[in-house]
Design a protein around this motif. Structure first.
Motif, mmCIF file in Angstrom:
data_model
loop_
_atom_site.group_PDB
_atom_site.id
_atom_site.type_symbol
_atom_site.label_atom_id
_atom_site.label_comp_id
_atom_site.label_asym_id
_atom_site.label_seq_id
_atom_site.Cartn_x
_atom_site.Cartn_y
_atom_site.Cartn_z
ATOM 1 N N THR A 21 5.222 7.119 7.769
ATOM 2 C CA THR A 21 6.122 6.002 7.541
ATOM 3 C C THR A 21 7.554 6.512 7.614
ATOM 4 O O THR A 21 7.898 7.490 6.956
ATOM 5 C CB THR A 21 5.866 5.375 6.153
ATOM 6 O OG1 THR A 21 4.503 4.993 6.071
ATOM 7 C CG2 THR A 21 6.751 4.170 5.929
ATOM 8 N N ARG A 134 8.547 -1.519 -1.719
ATOM 9 C CA ARG A 134 7.571 -1.332 -0.639
ATOM 10 C C ARG A 134 6.196 -1.122 -1.261
ATOM 11 O O ARG A 134 5.819 -0.012 -1.613
ATOM 12 C CB ARG A 134 7.940 -0.101 0.199
ATOM 13 C CG ARG A 134 9.227 -0.167 0.984
ATOM 14 C CD ARG A 134 9.080 -0.901 2.300
ATOM 15 N NE ARG A 134 8.001 -0.400 3.123
ATOM 16 C CZ ARG A 134 8.150 0.493 4.092
ATOM 17 N NH1 ARG A 134 9.343 0.983 4.374
ATOM 18 N NH2 ARG A 134 7.114 0.881 4.800
ATOM 19 N N ASP A 136 3.423 -0.967 0.052
ATOM 20 C CA ASP A 136 2.508 -0.201 0.895
ATOM 21 C C ASP A 136 2.562 1.300 0.599
ATOM 22 O O ASP A 136 1.713 2.046 1.075
ATOM 23 C CB ASP A 136 2.802 -0.460 2.374
ATOM 24 C CG ASP A 136 4.236 -0.151 2.772
ATOM 25 O OD1 ASP A 136 5.151 -0.363 1.939
ATOM 26 O OD2 ASP A 136 4.458 0.288 3.908
ATOM 27 N N ARG A 138 2.036 4.712 -1.554
ATOM 28 C CA ARG A 138 1.130 5.251 -2.570
ATOM 29 C C ARG A 138 1.152 6.773 -2.419
ATOM 30 O O ARG A 138 1.760 7.304 -1.493
ATOM 31 C CB ARG A 138 -0.280 4.696 -2.387
ATOM 32 C CG ARG A 138 -0.917 5.093 -1.068
ATOM 33 C CD ARG A 138 -2.218 4.365 -0.808
ATOM 34 N NE ARG A 138 -2.828 4.759 0.421
ATOM 35 C CZ ARG A 138 -2.407 4.423 1.643
ATOM 36 N NH1 ARG A 138 -1.337 3.677 1.786
ATOM 37 N NH2 ARG A 138 -3.055 4.830 2.714
ATOM 38 N N THR A 173 10.735 0.140 -5.841
ATOM 39 C CA THR A 173 9.829 1.262 -5.611
ATOM 40 C C THR A 173 10.587 2.561 -5.800
ATOM 41 O O THR A 173 11.678 2.739 -5.265
ATOM 42 C CB THR A 173 9.245 1.214 -4.184
ATOM 43 O OG1 THR A 173 8.547 -0.027 -4.019
ATOM 44 C CG2 THR A 173 8.293 2.360 -3.928
#
Length: 190
Positions: A21, A134, A136, A138, A173
């Motif tokens: 990412t 965000r 998404d 982790r 985040t």
């Protein structure tokens, strides 16, 4: 589902590399970069109790690729010979010693190797607060940073991720990143 994977590898359960990412400077609200002294520790030493010999032994992990077995023999009066096998690898200049005494050699070696890998990953950490949340992100997601500083830009792996939701600020985040395992190994080969 609870998934156990090896830290710093950024791979899925099947062993495939997780997608990368991209994060640019424009996406970051605040950041803190911390770099530990590279090369502070030359290895990790774990002590284990040898029940048969009634002695404590050492297992060491370091940057050396193949550990070497070393046998030391000392002659004590009157003609007594003591044999001491110690697992050695790399330099013993500045070794981190684990406090716990382990029950056997295999456990001590595994603990020393795990701590050595953790020390390698922990050479540089980066804390990021993203401007927009965000969900998404982790742990173990590989990140490619750009636009911060030349020594900070590049590949990172998320080691901690926290999301918070509030009425005033919305979704936020916060990420803690470390360099991936392959970052320093490819750097050291040159």
């Amino acid at each position: 589902k609870l998934i156990f994977t090896e830290a710093g590898k950024a791979t899925s359960v099947s062993g495939k590399a997780l997608p990368v990412t991209a994060i640019s400077r424009a996406m970051i609200d605040t950041h803190t970069y911390t770099e530990a002294g590279r090369g502070d520790y030359t290895g990790v030493e774990a002590v284990w109790h040898d029940v048969r010999a009634a002695k404590k032994r050492k297992a060491t992990a370091s940057a050396a690729k193949k550990p070497k077995k070393k046998t030391t023999r000392t002659v004590l009066p009157p003609k007594m010979v003591v044999s001491n096998e110690e697992e050695t690898a790399g330099s013993a200049d500045n070794v981190k010693r684990l406090k716990q005494t382990f029950p056997d050699e295999a456990t001590a070696k595994a603990a020393a190797a795990a701590e050595w890998q953790r020390l390698q990953r922990d050479k540089g950490t980066l804390d990021l607060d993203l401007k927009m949340g965000r969900p998404d992100f982790r742990a173990e997601v590989r990140v490619k940073l750009s636009g911060i500083r030349p020594w900070v830009d590049g590949d990172w792996v998320v080691v901690e991720c926290s999301h918070s939701l509030s009425a005033s600020s919305g979704l936020s985040t916060r990420l803690r990143l470390e360099r991936p395992d392959d970052y320093f190994s490819s750097d050291d080969d040159n």
